[in-house]
Design an enzyme around this catalytic site. Structure first.
Site, PDB file in Angstrom:
ATOM      1  N   ARG A 171      -9.077  -0.434   4.413  1.00  0.00           N
ATOM      2  CA  ARG A 171      -8.289   0.661   3.834  1.00  0.00           C
ATOM      3  C   ARG A 171      -6.883   0.186   3.494  1.00  0.00           C
ATOM      4  O   ARG A 171      -6.275   0.625   2.534  1.00  0.00           O
ATOM      5  CB  ARG A 171      -8.170   1.807   4.867  1.00  0.00           C
ATOM      6  CG  ARG A 171      -9.329   2.731   4.918  1.00  0.00           C
ATOM      7  CD  ARG A 171      -8.955   3.986   5.664  1.00  0.00           C
ATOM      8  NE  ARG A 171      -7.686   4.515   5.164  1.00  0.00           N
ATOM      9  CZ  ARG A 171      -7.013   5.506   5.766  1.00  0.00           C
ATOM     10  NH1 ARG A 171      -7.471   6.025   6.872  1.00  0.00           N
ATOM     11  NH2 ARG A 171      -5.895   5.969   5.267  1.00  0.00           N
TER      12      ARG A 171
ATOM     13  N   ASP B  84       4.820   0.423  11.836  1.00  0.00           N
ATOM     14  CA  ASP B  84       3.615  -0.220  11.280  1.00  0.00           C
ATOM     15  C   ASP B  84       3.504  -1.687  11.664  1.00  0.00           C
ATOM     16  O   ASP B  84       2.497  -2.317  11.379  1.00  0.00           O
ATOM     17  CB  ASP B  84       3.594  -0.091   9.751  1.00  0.00           C
ATOM     18  CG  ASP B  84       3.388   1.337   9.321  1.00  0.00           C
ATOM     19  OD1 ASP B  84       3.584   1.631   8.135  1.00  0.00           O
ATOM     20  OD2 ASP B  84       3.067   2.185  10.180  1.00  0.00           O
TER      21      ASP B  84
ATOM     22  N   CYS C  68      -4.828  11.875  12.381  1.00  0.00           N
ATOM     23  CA  CYS C  68      -5.622  10.647  12.424  1.00  0.00           C
ATOM     24  C   CYS C  68      -5.498  10.116  13.847  1.00  0.00           C
ATOM     25  O   CYS C  68      -4.862  10.722  14.704  1.00  0.00           O
ATOM     26  CB  CYS C  68      -5.124   9.640  11.393  1.00  0.00           C
ATOM     27  SG  CYS C  68      -3.514   9.044  11.780  1.00  0.00           S
TER      28      CYS C  68
ATOM     29  N   ARG D 277       0.058  14.186  12.801  1.00  0.00           N
ATOM     30  CA  ARG D 277       0.509  14.049  11.410  1.00  0.00           C
ATOM     31  C   ARG D 277       0.739  15.397  10.701  1.00  0.00           C
ATOM     32  O   ARG D 277       0.136  15.718   9.705  1.00  0.00           O
ATOM     33  CB  ARG D 277      -0.465  13.198  10.601  1.00  0.00           C
ATOM     34  CG  ARG D 277      -0.950  11.919  11.232  1.00  0.00           C
ATOM     35  CD  ARG D 277       0.104  10.849  11.408  1.00  0.00           C
ATOM     36  NE  ARG D 277       0.614  10.272  10.190  1.00  0.00           N
ATOM     37  CZ  ARG D 277       0.056   9.251   9.543  1.00  0.00           C
ATOM     38  NH1 ARG D 277      -1.053   8.740   9.986  1.00  0.00           N
ATOM     39  NH2 ARG D 277       0.603   8.762   8.449  1.00  0.00           N
TER      40      ARG D 277
ATOM     41  N   LYS E  15       0.855  -1.198   0.000  1.00  0.00           N
ATOM     42  CA  LYS E  15       0.000   0.000   0.000  1.00  0.00           C
ATOM     43  C   LYS E  15       0.888   1.244   0.000  1.00  0.00           C
ATOM     44  O   LYS E  15       0.675   2.168  -0.779  1.00  0.00           O
ATOM     45  CB  LYS E  15      -0.878   0.002   1.238  1.00  0.00           C
ATOM     46  CG  LYS E  15      -1.532   1.343   1.538  1.00  0.00           C
ATOM     47  CD  LYS E  15      -2.416   1.310   2.760  1.00  0.00           C
ATOM     48  CE  LYS E  15      -1.703   1.576   4.046  1.00  0.00           C
ATOM     49  NZ  LYS E  15      -1.373   2.956   4.335  1.00  0.00           N
ATOM     50  N   ASN E  16       1.908   1.237   0.855  1.00  0.00           N
ATOM     51  CA  ASN E  16       2.711   2.456   1.055  1.00  0.00           C
ATOM     52  C   ASN E  16       3.730   2.687  -0.037  1.00  0.00           C
ATOM     53  O   ASN E  16       4.479   3.661   0.005  1.00  0.00           O
ATOM     54  CB  ASN E  16       3.375   2.427   2.439  1.00  0.00           C
ATOM     55  CG  ASN E  16       2.322   2.600   3.525  1.00  0.00           C
ATOM     56  OD1 ASN E  16       1.154   2.912   3.238  1.00  0.00           O
ATOM     57  ND2 ASN E  16       2.703   2.376   4.763  1.00  0.00           N
TER      58      ASN E  16
HETATM   59  C1  EPZ Z   1       4.285   6.883   6.231  1.00  0.00           C
HETATM   60  O1  EPZ Z   1       3.518   7.921   6.822  1.00  0.00           O
HETATM   61  C2  EPZ Z   1       3.361   5.685   6.132  1.00  0.00           C
HETATM   62  N1  EPZ Z   1       2.221   5.998   5.283  1.00  0.00           N
HETATM   63  C3  EPZ Z   1       2.879   5.284   7.529  1.00  0.00           C
HETATM   64  O2  EPZ Z   1       2.080   4.112   7.395  1.00  0.00           O
HETATM   65  C4  EPZ Z   1       4.093   4.948   8.378  1.00  0.00           C
HETATM   66  O3  EPZ Z   1       3.668   4.625   9.690  1.00  0.00           O
HETATM   67  C5  EPZ Z   1       5.042   6.156   8.411  1.00  0.00           C
HETATM   68  O4  EPZ Z   1       5.409   6.534   7.065  1.00  0.00           O
HETATM   69  C6  EPZ Z   1       6.326   5.858   9.188  1.00  0.00           C
HETATM   70  O5  EPZ Z   1       6.972   4.779   8.618  1.00  0.00           O
HETATM   71  C7  EPZ Z   1       2.376   5.963   3.937  1.00  0.00           C
HETATM   72  O6  EPZ Z   1       3.447   5.720   3.418  1.00  0.00           O
HETATM   73  C8  EPZ Z   1       1.142   6.230   3.126  1.00  0.00           C
HETATM   74  P1  EPZ Z   1       6.354  10.169   8.456  1.00  0.00           P
HETATM   75  P2  EPZ Z   1       4.113   9.424   6.888  1.00  0.00           P
HETATM   76  O7  EPZ Z   1       6.265  11.446   7.723  1.00  0.00           O
HETATM   77  O8  EPZ Z   1       4.892   9.708   5.683  1.00  0.00           O
HETATM   78  C9  EPZ Z   1       6.324  13.331  11.961  1.00  0.00           C
HETATM   79  C10 EPZ Z   1       0.216   2.754   7.722  1.00  0.00           C
HETATM   80  O9  EPZ Z   1      -0.228   2.189   8.725  1.00  0.00           O
HETATM   81  N2  EPZ Z   1       6.249  14.334  10.883  1.00  0.00           N
HETATM   82  O10 EPZ Z   1       7.583   9.318   8.300  1.00  0.00           O
HETATM   83  O11 EPZ Z   1       3.006  10.324   7.244  1.00  0.00           O
HETATM   84  C11 EPZ Z   1       5.025  12.545  12.070  1.00  0.00           C
HETATM   85  O12 EPZ Z   1       4.096  13.240  12.872  1.00  0.00           O
HETATM   86  C12 EPZ Z   1       0.700   4.185   7.795  1.00  0.00           C
HETATM   87  O13 EPZ Z   1       0.326   2.215   6.587  1.00  0.00           O
HETATM   88  C13 EPZ Z   1       6.353  15.687  11.212  1.00  0.00           C
HETATM   89  O14 EPZ Z   1       6.499  16.048  12.379  1.00  0.00           O
HETATM   90  O15 EPZ Z   1       5.099   9.276   8.140  1.00  0.00           O
HETATM   91  C14 EPZ Z   1       5.466  11.253  12.704  1.00  0.00           C
HETATM   92  O16 EPZ Z   1       5.544  11.439  14.111  1.00  0.00           O
HETATM   93  C15 EPZ Z   1       0.491   4.774   9.175  1.00  0.00           C
HETATM   94  N3  EPZ Z   1       6.276  16.610  10.220  1.00  0.00           N
HETATM   95  C16 EPZ Z   1       6.874  11.053  12.135  1.00  0.00           C
HETATM   96  O17 EPZ Z   1       7.286  12.328  11.627  1.00  0.00           O
HETATM   97  C17 EPZ Z   1       6.124  16.257   8.897  1.00  0.00           C
HETATM   98  O18 EPZ Z   1       6.094  17.149   8.029  1.00  0.00           O
HETATM   99  C18 EPZ Z   1       6.941  10.039  11.008  1.00  0.00           C
HETATM  100  O19 EPZ Z   1       6.073  10.477  10.009  1.00  0.00           O
HETATM  101  C19 EPZ Z   1       6.015  14.878   8.585  1.00  0.00           C
HETATM  102  C20 EPZ Z   1       6.099  13.940   9.598  1.00  0.00           C
END
Ligand code: EPZ
Length: 415
Positions: A397, A305, A117, A122, A22-23
């Site tokens: 989803r 995840d 979420c 996020r 998915k990701n």
């Molecule tokens: C991706 O989300 C994945 N989703 C998530 O999978 C996964 O848990 C996550 O990466 C971490 O591996 C998809 O790829 C569609 P991040 P993403 O930006 O990109 C903070 C699932 O279950 N952050 O690496 O949103 C954020 O709040 C989903 O399939 C900021 O502070 O994750 C989090 O604490 C859930 N500012 C951390 O970084 C930003 O601008 C990691 O988020 C962006 C992120």
């Protein structure tokens, strides 16, 4: 609410194939917005988030549809629109992946601010700071992020945290910038490597993907191409844990074991017998496995995840386990539902202490977020008696028929 009914206590035996990730599929679909002509993605998982992203592409003027055999053909022949519909972005925050491609392709993008979420707020500040470095101006008006750029220029971009989404958004935009971009402290997840491989096939010039330093030399245009979606390491891990928690023997095929290395290491540490091959991995439970400790970290650390599914496994381990969730601020909601099944878990902010119990008892439980859903199903597989699991929309989803895959290796699940 529609539910799943599981009769637990049945060891699972057999082999089951993992679907595409998915990701990976979501950013690949977003990237196709930047490409002239048509692209074909294969090994695309059948799950709600993919269909939401297809709706998003069609709303932006790109013809994209799922065809038989898990193929998606994207025809980017008309002019791309640059306003992403509110209802689609709020339905799936990953829709924000269209921001980078849209502003790079059209010079303007208007994307609703993606909501938080259940697992965390996020934010998108790291995305926006990265865009700024490429000369993209941004403002937030009435809940929309407006991005505009006169001349997209390559630059050095240091991410304060190796955000997966920010790395992907900046990498995509940088492909069409004038000059070279170096992303430092980039995320290293396998889905990013898959995206870079797709972009390079389309004419991009990216090196260093999979490492913390990615260099992108901008090109004038990208042309559609064909690409298989990389296997879903999170689904593969969830299926493997199903074999372990039920005391059976399960092989997961169509996967990339090295993408699951951090989880396999922890399963070995717990005393589970792990086998791996070029595109398969297996687990055999010989007696009761022991508790272990782990912390969720950016790849190649233990994936957040997989945290909920691993917690389910550890609820019936021999001994105590400590989990530290270092990625998201609120990703222990499944613990409360597991406790309703008899799990002994103490929560303290980012830490969970799990005291293994001999048995769980079937119960009525509610899915709070995507990976929690998999965790509750895994717990239901080992629990005594029947579990009724509600809130299937989260599961649909993010998983391509997980109940059906589990039934194929002996699980007693009806939905
Ligand atoms: C991706 O989300 C994945 N989703 C998530 O999978 C996964 O848990 C996550 O990466 C971490 O591996 C998809 O790829 C569609 P991040 P993403 O930006 O990109 C903070 C699932 O279950 N952050 O690496 O949103 C954020 O709040 C989903 O399939 C900021 O502070 O994750 C989090 O604490 C859930 N500012 C951390 O970084 C930003 O601008 C990691 O988020 C962006 C992120």
């Amino acid at each position: 609410m529609t539910g799943l009914f599981i009769d637990g206590g049945v060891p699972l035996f057999g082999s089951v194939a993992a679907s595409g990730a998915k990701n990976a599929a979501l950013p690949l679909l977003a990237a196709s917005l930047m490409m002239n002509g048509s692209s074909t993605l294969t090994n695309v998982p059948h799950l709600m988030d993919v269909f939401t992203m297809l709706k998003m592409l069609n709303a932006l003027g790109v013809r994209a549809e799922m065809q038989p055999g898990n193929r998606v053909v994207i025809n980017n022949t008309k002019k791309v629109k640059h306003i992403a519909p509110y209802d689609l972005v709020t339905a799936m925050r990953a829709s924000f992946f269209v921001a980078g491609p849209l502003v790079a392709k059209t010079g303007f993008a208007k994307v609703p601010l993606p909501g938080g979420c259940s697992i965390g707020s996020r934010p998108i500040d790291i995305h926006l700071k990265g865009f700024e470095r490429l000369g993209i101006q941004h403002s937030i008006e009435h809940g929309f992020v407006e991005l505009k750029v006169k001349s997209l220029r390559g630059n050095s971009v240091h991410l304060e945290f190796p955000s997966v989404g920010a790395t992907e958004n900046v990498m995509m935009a940088a492909c069409l910038a004038e000059g070279t971009t170096v992303i430092e402290n980039a995320a290293r997840e396998p889905e990013i490597t898959d995206l870079a491989n797709f972009l390079n096939k389309a004419g991009a010039k990216i090196i260093g993907h999979g490492s913390a330093c990615i260099t992108i030399q901008g090109v004038a245009e990208l042309n559609g191409t064909d690409h298989p979606v990389v296997s879903d390491r999170i689904e593969a891990g969830s299926l493997l844990i199903a074999g372990a928690i039920t005391g059976g023997e399960v092989t997961v095929t169509n996967c990339v074991p090295e993408h699951s290395a951090p989880m396999l290491e922890k399963m070995r540490e717990a005393g589970l017998v792990i086998g791996i091959g070029p595109d398969w991995m297996s687990v055999k439970a010989e007696g009761r496995y022991t508790g272990i400790d782990f912390e969720t970290l950016p790849f190649p650390g233990f994936p957040t995840d997989m945290q909920a599914q691993m917690m389910a496994l550890l609820t019936v381990a021999n001994g105590t386990s400590i989990i530290k969730e270092s990625i998201f601020e609120n990703r222990f909601m499944h613990a409360h539902e597991l406790m309703r099944m008899g799990a002994k878990i103490k929560l303290d902010n980012r830490h969970a202490v799990i005291s293994g119990v001999p048995k769980l008892a079937g119960a009525e439980v509610k899915i709070t977020d995507l990976r929690a859903g998999a965790a509750l199903i895994l717990a239901g597989l080992v629990a005594d008696g029947r579990s009724n699991i509600y809130g299937l929309k989260h599961l649909r989803r993010g998983y391509d028929d997980l109940p059906g895959k589990l039934r194929s290796i002996g699980a007693r699940i009806t939905d």
